[in-house]
Design an enzyme around this catalytic site. Sequence first.
Site, PDB file in Angstrom:
ATOM      1  CB  SER A 109      -9.554  -1.975   3.720  1.00 54.00           C
ATOM      2  OG  SER A 109     -10.289  -3.151   3.228  1.00 54.00           O
TER       3      SER A 109
ATOM      4  CD  GLU B  78      -6.452   0.897   2.508  1.00 54.32           C
ATOM      5  OE1 GLU B  78      -6.750   0.675   1.268  1.00 54.32           O
ATOM      6  OE2 GLU B  78      -6.177  -0.087   3.318  1.00 54.32           O
TER       7      GLU B  78
ATOM      8  NE  ARG C  26      -3.782  -2.232   0.384  1.00 60.69           N
ATOM      9  CZ  ARG C  26      -3.615  -3.491  -0.012  1.00 60.69           C
ATOM     10  NH1 ARG C  26      -2.455  -3.851  -0.799  1.00 60.69           N
ATOM     11  NH2 ARG C  26      -4.405  -4.368   0.004  1.00 60.69           N
TER      12      ARG C  26
END
Length: 356
Positions: free
Chosen positions: A256, A352, A176
Amino acid sequence: MPAPYSSSAMLPARLRTDADLGALNSLALPARAALFARLDSIDDIAEVGAYARRTACRLFVLGGGSNVVLDDAFDGLVLHMALRGRALIGEDGEAVYVRASGGEPWPEFVEWTLAQGWGGLENLTAIPGSVGAAPIQNIGAYGREVGELIASVEYVDLAEGTSHVVSRDDCQFAYRDSVFKQRGWHRDGRVLVTAVVFRLPKRWQAQLGYAGIADTLAEHGVASLATADARQIAKAVAALRQRKLPDPARLPNAGSFFHNPIVEAGHAARLAAEFPAMPQHRQGDGRVKLAAGWLIEQTGWKGRTLGPVGMYAGQALVLVNHGGARSADVRALASAVAHDVRERFSVELHVEPITP
């Protein structure tokens, strides 16, 4: 307000003032921007970029709006990347090379590649967002990260007014993560990804290691994993996502909400001794990735609400807006969840989605 916004006569025609962003973020948070520009062409980018350099206004790049938490108001210029286009640009003995513009919707682009017979992106199907955001976040799902299939990324440095092409290696992809995030360009709006070139292998190999794919393929009539093709895998992945993740159109969310934390091996061993059922995945560097959803569920937050927001009953990793939420509500819940995970497991959770 700063001087650049004081007179509409000074603004390029492409710019709008006091723009409503409520429909442009999947959490459906009420938000407004002092200035807003939809970028449909390279000329639009050049014109708006020149204005931004002249006025030194704050910038934020907004793609599909699926990975952001927007504040009530942004006192700068929001750039909505809408540049479209996709094409086969070359091939060699090992792969085809496909170029997609940054404003292409990611799910549509993946479906298009599969329709052409080019496998590779099927495990990443149905992820909301845009092509331009994919390399910044190095999106990943079901055993695949997009960085594995990127050949190069094209971007404009809005601060300098220059165009650049960087190779996959120079993107510094990690879990990520990418050079774009490492340098903070995803937050300060300096960089606008205009296109991505993908390298899709001709000798396609299915990625079926993720739990649930095999069972879902069987449900769809694929009796043997050896016979599964890319489109069948994409359908199975889409079905898995639909079961686990709510549709933002029905229950607003940003997918998420926390990264899966990565901890040192010693810490992971101590956690495994105390919590034998804890899922752990060893990484190439010896560290261990933990399942954020499992950690959150163990602290009692799955299906629990705090004001108008909550952690989704079907997947503890997903923060949802039950109606009327603002950014402050989202932050309060994120902080409470992270606190409880820290207290119980001595593990830090990191959000995130990004904030301007």
